[in-house]
Design a protein around this motif. Structure first.
Motif, PDB file in Angstrom:
ATOM      1  N   ALA A   1       0.830  -1.205   0.000  1.00  0.00           N
ATOM      2  CA  ALA A   1       0.000   0.000   0.000  1.00  0.00           C
ATOM      3  C   ALA A   1       0.859   1.247   0.000  1.00  0.00           C
ATOM      4  CB  ALA A   1      -0.928  -0.010   1.211  1.00  0.00           C
ATOM      5  N   ARG A   2       1.951   1.198   0.771  1.00  0.00           N
ATOM      6  CA  ARG A   2       2.854   2.351   0.825  1.00  0.00           C
ATOM      7  C   ARG A   2       3.501   2.590  -0.545  1.00  0.00           C
ATOM      8  NH1 ARG A   2       5.708   0.618   4.648  1.00  0.00           N
ATOM      9  NH2 ARG A   2       4.385   1.478   6.288  1.00  0.00           N
ATOM     10  N   LEU A   3       3.923   1.507  -1.218  1.00  0.00           N
ATOM     11  CA  LEU A   3       4.536   1.649  -2.547  1.00  0.00           C
ATOM     12  C   LEU A   3       3.522   2.205  -3.561  1.00  0.00           C
ATOM     13  CD1 LEU A   3       6.636  -1.632  -2.709  1.00  0.00           C
ATOM     14  CD2 LEU A   3       7.511   0.700  -2.627  1.00  0.00           C
ATOM     15  N   VAL A   4       2.298   1.715  -3.484  1.00  0.00           N
ATOM     16  CA  VAL A   4       1.265   2.217  -4.407  1.00  0.00           C
ATOM     17  C   VAL A   4       1.010   3.693  -4.152  1.00  0.00           C
ATOM     18  CG1 VAL A   4      -1.175   2.052  -5.045  1.00  0.00           C
ATOM     19  CG2 VAL A   4       0.173  -0.026  -4.716  1.00  0.00           C
ATOM     20  N   LYS A   5       0.984   4.072  -2.880  1.00  0.00           N
ATOM     21  CA  LYS A   5       0.742   5.482  -2.552  1.00  0.00           C
ATOM     22  C   LYS A   5       1.895   6.350  -3.038  1.00  0.00           C
ATOM     23  CE  LYS A   5      -0.265   8.563   1.332  1.00  0.00           C
ATOM     24  NZ  LYS A   5      -0.479   8.659   2.802  1.00  0.00           N
ATOM     25  N   ARG A   6       3.166   5.890  -2.770  1.00  0.00           N
ATOM     26  CA  ARG A   6       4.319   6.690  -3.179  1.00  0.00           C
ATOM     27  C   ARG A   6       4.398   6.818  -4.702  1.00  0.00           C
ATOM     28  NH1 ARG A   6       8.522   7.034   0.641  1.00  0.00           N
ATOM     29  NH2 ARG A   6       7.567   7.470   2.668  1.00  0.00           N
ATOM     30  N   THR A   7       4.090   5.753  -5.404  1.00  0.00           N
ATOM     31  CA  THR A   7       4.173   5.795  -6.884  1.00  0.00           C
ATOM     32  C   THR A   7       2.904   6.325  -7.516  1.00  0.00           C
ATOM     33  OG1 THR A   7       3.342   3.531  -7.073  1.00  0.00           O
ATOM     34  CG2 THR A   7       5.748   3.828  -6.934  1.00  0.00           C
ATOM     35  N   GLU A   8       1.849   6.521  -6.696  1.00  0.00           N
ATOM     36  CA  GLU A   8       0.533   6.950  -7.195  1.00  0.00           C
ATOM     37  C   GLU A   8       0.011   5.979  -8.250  1.00  0.00           C
ATOM     38  OE1 GLU A   8       0.879  10.971  -8.498  1.00  0.00           O
ATOM     39  OE2 GLU A   8       1.049  11.764  -6.474  1.00  0.00           O
TER      40      GLU A   8
ATOM     41  N   TRP B   1       1.631   4.439 -10.500  1.00  0.00           N
ATOM     42  CA  TRP B   1       2.284   4.574 -11.813  1.00  0.00           C
ATOM     43  C   TRP B   1       2.865   3.211 -12.197  1.00  0.00           C
ATOM     44  CZ3 TRP B   1       7.375   7.695 -12.835  1.00  0.00           C
ATOM     45  CH2 TRP B   1       7.514   7.911 -14.221  1.00  0.00           C
ATOM     46  N   PRO B   2       2.344   2.563 -13.230  1.00  0.00           N
ATOM     47  CA  PRO B   2       2.763   1.196 -13.556  1.00  0.00           C
ATOM     48  C   PRO B   2       4.265   1.029 -13.779  1.00  0.00           C
ATOM     49  CG  PRO B   2       0.722   1.681 -14.677  1.00  0.00           C
ATOM     50  CD  PRO B   2       1.180   2.973 -14.048  1.00  0.00           C
ATOM     51  N   ILE B   3       4.884   1.948 -14.532  1.00  0.00           N
ATOM     52  CA  ILE B   3       6.305   1.766 -14.828  1.00  0.00           C
ATOM     53  C   ILE B   3       7.135   1.850 -13.553  1.00  0.00           C
ATOM     54  CG2 ILE B   3       6.677   4.205 -15.342  1.00  0.00           C
ATOM     55  CD1 ILE B   3       8.469   1.197 -16.945  1.00  0.00           C
ATOM     56  N   ALA B   4       6.748   2.726 -12.621  1.00  0.00           N
ATOM     57  CA  ALA B   4       7.489   2.835 -11.366  1.00  0.00           C
ATOM     58  C   ALA B   4       7.371   1.553 -10.559  1.00  0.00           C
ATOM     59  CB  ALA B   4       6.980   4.025 -10.571  1.00  0.00           C
ATOM     60  N   LEU B   5       6.185   0.981 -10.552  1.00  0.00           N
ATOM     61  CA  LEU B   5       5.996  -0.271  -9.832  1.00  0.00           C
ATOM     62  C   LEU B   5       6.731  -1.422 -10.530  1.00  0.00           C
ATOM     63  CD1 LEU B   5       2.242   0.185  -8.914  1.00  0.00           C
ATOM     64  CD2 LEU B   5       4.149   0.057  -7.296  1.00  0.00           C
ATOM     65  N   GLN B   6       6.783  -1.380 -11.855  1.00  0.00           N
ATOM     66  CA  GLN B   6       7.526  -2.417 -12.577  1.00  0.00           C
ATOM     67  C   GLN B   6       9.021  -2.318 -12.281  1.00  0.00           C
ATOM     68  OE1 GLN B   6       6.501  -2.163 -16.718  1.00  0.00           O
ATOM     69  NE2 GLN B   6       4.318  -2.452 -16.317  1.00  0.00           N
ATOM     70  N   MET B   7       9.556  -1.088 -12.221  1.00  0.00           N
ATOM     71  CA  MET B   7      10.958  -0.912 -11.879  1.00  0.00           C
ATOM     72  C   MET B   7      11.226  -1.371 -10.440  1.00  0.00           C
ATOM     73  SD  MET B   7      12.062   2.698 -13.640  1.00  0.00           S
ATOM     74  CE  MET B   7      12.173   2.869 -15.417  1.00  0.00           C
ATOM     75  N   THR B   8      10.265  -1.121  -9.575  1.00  0.00           N
ATOM     76  CA  THR B   8      10.386  -1.590  -8.194  1.00  0.00           C
ATOM     77  C   THR B   8      10.455  -3.113  -8.172  1.00  0.00           C
ATOM     78  OG1 THR B   8       9.106   0.310  -7.431  1.00  0.00           O
ATOM     79  CG2 THR B   8       9.318  -1.554  -5.917  1.00  0.00           C
ATOM     80  N   ALA B   9       9.574  -3.728  -8.971  1.00  0.00           N
ATOM     81  CA  ALA B   9       9.561  -5.192  -9.019  1.00  0.00           C
ATOM     82  C   ALA B   9      10.895  -5.718  -9.532  1.00  0.00           C
ATOM     83  CB  ALA B   9       8.418  -5.664  -9.899  1.00  0.00           C
ATOM     84  N   LEU B  10      11.466  -5.047 -10.533  1.00  0.00           N
ATOM     85  CA  LEU B  10      12.754  -5.490 -11.075  1.00  0.00           C
ATOM     86  C   LEU B  10      13.860  -5.341 -10.025  1.00  0.00           C
ATOM     87  CD1 LEU B  10      14.363  -6.554 -13.447  1.00  0.00           C
ATOM     88  CD2 LEU B  10      14.565  -4.213 -14.307  1.00  0.00           C
TER      89      LEU B  10
END
Length: 893
Positions: A209-216, A218-227
């Motif tokens: 939830a915190r990551l979703v909130k910080r990235t708003e 944003w799919p690419i940001a979450l994908q980079m996080t996953a990588l």
């Protein structure tokens, strides 16, 4: 210059989504929303980079295909900002064949709509990365496609921008679906799927939830996080450092990804990120390796934002945002290396015929001399008729005028650009300056030929007079060109055929026209071939071979309607010549039905002298017998086109047709005065020249002058003019013109009280007309034909009379009776109009006329307006003069 096939072998990866759907996070809620697309005309996905537009559409594409829905996909790039090239790729995407064909965008639009209209089931057209190709011309094209789209077509556009496609109207009609940033953000559930698939241990719900909130979301940001998580980074540190604007966040995450890579892999990614598309050969070139293809496969397995573009996994591309960050990083840290990599890529793409990429990388190399060489090697000006004008213009904007001046093909390209933009005066000045200043000895013979060819293109647009030396030079040029240079040969042969036709040398025009058609076929250009068919029809019609002309036009119209649509530019051009042929057979209503849509269409699109002359002159000839006001309006329209297109010959022809209109209306004195004003004698005298400046004008002037002489009763002057032009017409095989001249000669002999020659000449006109069904020349000359002449002609050759001739004469008499009755009716004044005219002739004012006739002044104005329209005048003085000239007031009121 006719367009040619410009795509060659299209890049097939552009007409299919990415070949790696397994890495997509299922977006079931959005897929459900897309299910509504088939009931709407347009669906628009608009969001910045990294919001998963392509990923979403790829998932949906796969589902549609599984369900048996017809889906067309097209990934766009900067090169498709040229509307013609955009249309070419669109044709390929919807199943138009292995390659597209360059044609004017209006014709392409008709062809695409036609092809989609014939689809037996719903078709979904997906245009990805629309922002890359967005230009005013492409937007205009798409607005037309959306407006004309058949009910079974559903268009889906993904773009970083919000294109102006008439969404307000579509929304009001409930014909629009919009999916934006808020819709495309990852939900908490989607983020959990993505992140937990990458992490060695599942993340706590609060961390997700915190990551979703910080990235708003944003799919690419979450994908980079996953990588980053997949690479084993410190999760706590990663989450703690999420802050700042979106671009800074993306840069930070990219650094995190790169920091976890071996130096060798980081080097490969950094160097190849400058590419929009990459393959093993390019990796080998830019990274000085021999195992490029294997490295790409390895990078793909590591999920480094590298997506295969084909099922064989031979061509790839990086995620756009990831690649852009890496490009900016390299340009800042090592600008020399950045420029050198672009130079190497430019050479590779150019050598493989992929000029859009080649020029783009040459621009990136920031070396205008190098860019000039790339453009020059690509053909310079030849890129325009090959359909690469946007690529050429993109390159030329980065090359100074001084550098362009050192490259003849680029100088010619600049001239050609001005021609296409309609800046004819500047184009002529630029071309003449170049030609007069260039050292011919410094140019190869082939290059000098190209200089001359661009000059011919310029002259053609200017409708410049033909010169004998130009014709001889073209004949010699055809012999000197390589037999496989179909681009040059198709244009030179077609131009030669047109020039011979313009000069009136009809038989000489046939062979180069036929050869031009063969070269267009070798290029695969059906569009270019159609113009040779229209030229052939013109030739046959002038020869008096009406049957053959109509067969050519009928076949051409069928092919045009099938390939480009019944309302395309090319269909309008064909319709104009069909209307001319129909008028010659007295099928006037059919002819006008074609011209009613074709003429306005022509006025809004590009055209040339011959097509404007044919269209307007046919419409004017038809109007002569029905409405002088319509004829006057059409002549004014003809003048407007001539002025806008700088067509001097069309302006001169409009002058002559103004005189013809006066003759047709019986206003002989006015016709004679107007003929004198325009210098009809001087225009007609050009017929004595072997190659006059404007043969079309000279012919029309000669016929008009003969009519002026006949109107004044000067049969000797008329016969002298007719005999001179007739000798030329017989020598050059102008059968249709000979019919007109025989009709006028017959009247001249009647004026001279020479009945036998009069009957013989009219009989000759009938003999040339009846087997081809020509009626038009008789309608044009109806004031010089006595209906008894048709009977005299028949009886004078009684021994040769057959049923076919009798039928033709009977049909001719009916046509002449109808035409003369319509002409009289169109100018017949009513009793109130005659009363008004009588008082006008006596000098009374409107108020005085109203009092004398016991009507209101407004009614007087109404009668005057109607009277002016019927008489074809604009003033009281002209109305009085004409009424006296035609003795209108001698009628019983």
């Amino acid at each position: 210059m006719a367009p040619v096939n410009s795509l060659g072998d299209p890049i097939l990866t552009k007409i299919a989504p990415s070949a790696r759907p397994s890495q997509h996070v299922p977006r079931d809620l959005l897929i459900q929303r897309l299910a509504d697309v088939v009931s709407r005309r347009l669906t628009l996905l608009h969001a910045p980079a990294g919001y998963g537009k392509t990923s979403l559409l790829a998932q949906w594409h796969r589902l549609l295909v599984e369900r048996g829905v017809e889906v067309a996909w097209l990934t766009l790039e900067e090169e498709e900002s040229d509307a013609a090239r955009f249309a070419e790729y669109l044709m390929v995407a919807i199943g138009g064949g292995a390659s597209g064909e360059s044609m004017p965008t209006r014709a392409a639009l008709s062809a695409i709509v036609n092809r989609l209209s014939n689809a037996e089931r719903d078709t979904v057209l997906i245009l990805d990365d629309f922002h890359r190709a967005e230009s005013e011309d492409v937007l205009h094209f798409m607005r037309g496609l959306i407006k004309l789209a058949p009910a079974r077509l559903h268009i889906v556009i993904a773009s970083r921008d919000y294109p102006k496609l008439g969404q307000a109207v579509l929304a009001a009609n409930e014909d629009l679906v919009e999916i934006g940033v808020d819709d495309l953000k990852f939900t908490l559930d989607e983020a959990q799927v993505l992140l937990n698939r990458a992490a060695s241990e599942q993340l706590a719900d609060d961390d997700v939830a915190r990551l979703v909130k910080r990235t708003e979301g944003w799919p690419i940001a979450l994908q980079m996080t996953a990588l980053s998580l997949r690479k084993g980074c410190d999760r706590a540190e990663l989450i703690a450092n999420f802050s700042g604007p979106a671009w800074e966040l993306a840069s930070y995450l990219s650094e995190q990804v790169l920091a976890s890579l071996p130096p060798e892999i980081e080097n490969i990614i950094a160097r190849t990120a400058i590419l929009e598309r990459l393959n093993g050969d390019l990796v080998n070139l830019l990274c000085e390796r021999t195992d490029g293809q294997m490295m790409l496969e390895q990078l793909e397995k590591q999920h480094l934002f590298l997506m295969p573009l084909d099922s064989q996994h031979l061509t790839y591309r990086y995620h756009q945002l990831f690649a852009q960050i890496l490009r900016d990083r390299l340009a800042r840290r090592d600008p020399a290396m950045f420029r050198q990599l672009h130079r190497q890529a430019a050479n590779w793409f150019s050598s493989h015929g992929q000029m859009a990429e080649g020029v783009a990388h040459a621009i990136g190399a920031a070396d205008e001399e190098f860019l000039a060489v790339i453009l020059d090697d690509a053909g310079g000006w030849r890129m325009i008729p090959e359909g690469r004008i946007e690529t050429l213009l993109a390159g030329l904007t980065h090359v100074s005028s001084a550098t362009i001046a050192r490259y003849p093909r680029l100088t010619l390209a600049n001239v050609y650009r001005l021609i296409k933009q309609g800046e004819m005066t500047t184009a002529r000045a630029s071309y003449d300056l170049f030609r007069n200043s260039v050292d011919r000895a410094s140019l190869s013979p082939d290059l000098w030929t190209e200089v001359n060819l661009v000059g011919e293109v310029l002259s053609g647009y200017e409708n410049a007079p033909v010169k004998r030396e130009d014709l001889l030079a073209k004949e010699a040029l055809i012999l000197s060109l390589p037999s496989n240079d179909h681009l040059m040969l198709s244009n030179v042969c077609e131009t030669l055929g047109e020039k011979y036709c313009d000069c009136g040398w009809l038989e000489r025009a046939v062979e180069p026209t036929r050869r031009a058609r063969e070269h267009h076929r070798a290029l695969g250009s059906l569009y270019g071939e159609m113009f040779t068919r229209l030229l052939e029809a013109r030739i046959r019609l002038a020869q008096g071979r009406l049957d053959e002309a109509q067969v050519v036009l009928k076949e051409a119209a069928a092919d045009i309607h099938h390939a480009y649509g019944p309302r395309s530019d090319l269909a309008a051009n064909c319709a104009v010549y069909q209307a001319e042929a129909l008028f010659e057979r007295d099928s006037i209503d059919e002819a006008m039905a074609l011209l009613d849509w074709a003429l306005p269409h022509m006025e809004q699109s590009d055209g040339w002298f011959e097509i404007y002359a044919s269209g307007f002159c046919t419409a004017i000839r038809a109007a002569f017998g029905k409405s002088p006001a319509d004829a006057e309006r059409l002549i004014a329209g003809m003048r407007a086109i001539a002025d806008r297109r700088h067509l001097k010959q069309l302006q001169m022809l409009a002058d002559i047709y103004e005189v013809e209109a006066l003759i047709h209306a019986g206003r002989n004195d006015s016709a004679s005065q107007r003929a004198q004003d325009i210098g009809i004698h001087e225009l007609a005298a050009a017929m004595q020249e072997e190659i006059p400046a404007y043969r079309h004008v000279a012919l029309a002037a000669s016929v008009c002058l003969a009519k002026i002489h006949l109107c004044s009763g000067d049969h000797q002057a008329a016969l002298a003019e007719i005999d001179s032009t007739e000798r030329w017409a017989r020598q050059h095989g102008h059968g249709r013109l000979l019919i007109t001249l025989c009709i006028l000669a017959a009247h001249a002999h009647r004026l001279a009280k020479e009945p036998e020659p009069a009957i013989a000449r009219f009989d000759e006109a009938v003999g040339m007309s009846m087997f081809q069904g020509f009626i038009g020349p008789f309608l044009d000359c109806w004031r010089f034909i006595s209906l008894s002449a048709t009977i005299d002609a028949r009886h004078s050759t009684m021994r040769n009379t057959d049923r076919f001739r009798e039928n033709f004469l009977r049909r001719l008499r009916k046509s002449l009776e109808r035409h003369s009755a319509q002409s009289r009716e169109s100018t017949l004044l009513s009793a109130p109009e005659l009363s008004t005219l009588k008082h006008l002739d006596q000098g009374y004012t409107n108020k005085e006329i109203a009092r004398l006739l016991k009507i209101s002044p407004n009614t007087v104005k109404y009668h005057l307006k109607s009277l002016y329209e019927k008489l074809g005048v604009n003033s009281r003085r002209d109305a009085v003069r004409l009424s006296r000239e035609q003795k209108l007031l001698d009628r019983t009121l």
